[in-house]
Design an enzyme around this catalytic site. Structure first.
Site, short mmCIF file in Angstrom:
data_model
loop_
_atom_site.label_atom_id
_atom_site.label_comp_id
_atom_site.label_asym_id
_atom_site.label_seq_id
_atom_site.Cartn_x
_atom_site.Cartn_y
_atom_site.Cartn_z
N ASP A 239 -25.84 27.73 33.23
CA ASP A 239 -26.23 27.49 31.84
C ASP A 239 -24.97 27.24 31.01
O ASP A 239 -24.04 28.06 31.04
CB ASP A 239 -26.98 28.72 31.30
CG ASP A 239 -27.45 28.57 29.87
OD1 ASP A 239 -27.18 27.53 29.23
OD2 ASP A 239 -28.10 29.51 29.37
N SER B 175 -32.36 31.27 23.52
CA SER B 175 -31.52 30.13 23.13
C SER B 175 -31.26 30.13 21.62
O SER B 175 -30.67 31.09 21.10
CB SER B 175 -32.19 28.84 23.62
OG SER B 175 -31.29 27.76 23.59
N HIS C 297 -30.56 27.40 32.22
CA HIS C 297 -31.09 27.63 30.88
C HIS C 297 -32.58 27.26 30.87
O HIS C 297 -32.99 26.28 31.46
CB HIS C 297 -30.34 26.72 29.89
CG HIS C 297 -30.60 27.04 28.46
ND1 HIS C 297 -29.90 28.01 27.79
CD2 HIS C 297 -31.49 26.54 27.57
CE1 HIS C 297 -30.34 28.08 26.54
NE2 HIS C 297 -31.32 27.20 26.39
#
Length: 308
Positions: free
Chosen positions: A250, A154, A280
């Site tokens: 995501d 991320s 995610h």
């Protein structure tokens, strides 16, 4: 595709637990609320918590050593996710333990400065300083400086990608591989299809991403800076090989895949894998979601290949 049953169960449990949207919390409250399921603690050879010199203050790092007695391991410098605002060494302990064992490498997890107390580019500066320090002090980490990879998930994937570009631009240090797990690559760009389609209900939301961005950025001008959004770099040639992992549900899926495409078009060796049916953060949820285990195992194999 539809959500896989394990991912759906996690989302149902999160919904049942309630709790306010992250963007309604203060950064301190959000950090306290951000707990990822660690599962059973995986044993590694040795762990050391230490600090290394940073550009402004010392940077805490956690160093994971695999089981064995080598003195010249490959290394992964790892940057945790959390939107540059939340997350720390503890929240990603399970991921770092797994990668250490799977890749038989020393993993250096970097506790870079967080926003909004330390806005862009503080996280970038700490992240680049960390990999430079590991390279220049390889012996102190029992590391082979010719086999240093960067990686993260991320926001950490964003930082790993930026660090790889900075290393190339500065001709130092040498990076052999980049592991980009659902990376944020176009922070200030227009919403992608995946950002619109997965805006709500899939763990990471569009609103939370907007809050992260507001905490991290100083001004609208930052949106045009490739140190914020590595997809804005004009030249991707000669970057290290990469594995890019994305998830179907995501919001960041499309920008991760677009970044992989740009790497490939520039002749960089890149593998991009989308894990269908999941969300995610699924790699951190490997204790609950088998797709996360498979992604970790794939990451370990890719790192081993790059190190050999």
């Amino acid at each position: 595709m539809s959500l896989d049953p394990q991912t759906k169960l996690v989302l149902d449990q999160l919904a049942a637990a309630g709790g306010p949207p992250m963007e309604t919390l203060t950064p301190e409250q959000a950090r306290h609320a951000f707990v990822m399921p660690q599962g059973e603690v995986e044993e590694v050879g040795k762990i050391e918590d230490r600090t290394i010199p940073g550009p402004v203050t010392d940077i805490p790092v956690r160093v994971y050593y695999p089981k064995g007695s080598q003195t010249n391991y490959p290394a992964l410098v790892f940057y945790h996710g959390g939107g540059w605002v939340i997350g720390n060494i503890e929240t990603h302990d399970n991921v770092c333990r797994a990668l250490t064992n799977l890749a038989n490498c020393v993993t250096i997890s970097v506790d870079y400065r967080l926003a909004p107390e330390h806005k862009f580019p503080a996280a970038v500066e700490d992240s680049f300083a960390a990999v430079q320090y590991v390279y220049e002090n390889a012996e102190a980490f029992q590391v082979d400086r010719t086999r240093i990879a960067v990686g993260g998930d991320s926001a950490g994937g964003n930082l790993a990608a930026v660090v790889a570009n900075l290393s190339k631009d500065n001709n130092h240090p040498s990076i052999c591989f980049q592991l980009l797990i659902y990376p944020s690559t176009n922070v200030g760009g227009e919403p992608t299809v995946s950002m619109r389609e997965n805006a709500e209900g899939y763990f990471l939301t569009k609103g939370t991403m907007e809050w992260f961005r507001a905490c991290y950025l100083n001004s609208e001008e930052d949106k045009h800076n490739p140190l914020l959004s590595p997809i804005l770099y004009e030249d991707f040639k000669d970057l290290p090989p990469a594995l890019v992992i994305t998830a179907e549900f995501d919001p960041l899926r499309d920008e991760g895949e677009e970044y992989a495409k740009k790497l490939a078009e520039a002749g960089v060796e890149v593998e991009c894998i989308r894990y269908d049916g999941t969300i995610h953060g699924f790699v951190s949820m490997a204790a609950l979601i088998d797709q996360g285990k498979r992604a970790l195992e794939k990451s370990g194999r890719a790192l081993k290949k790059a190190f050999n």
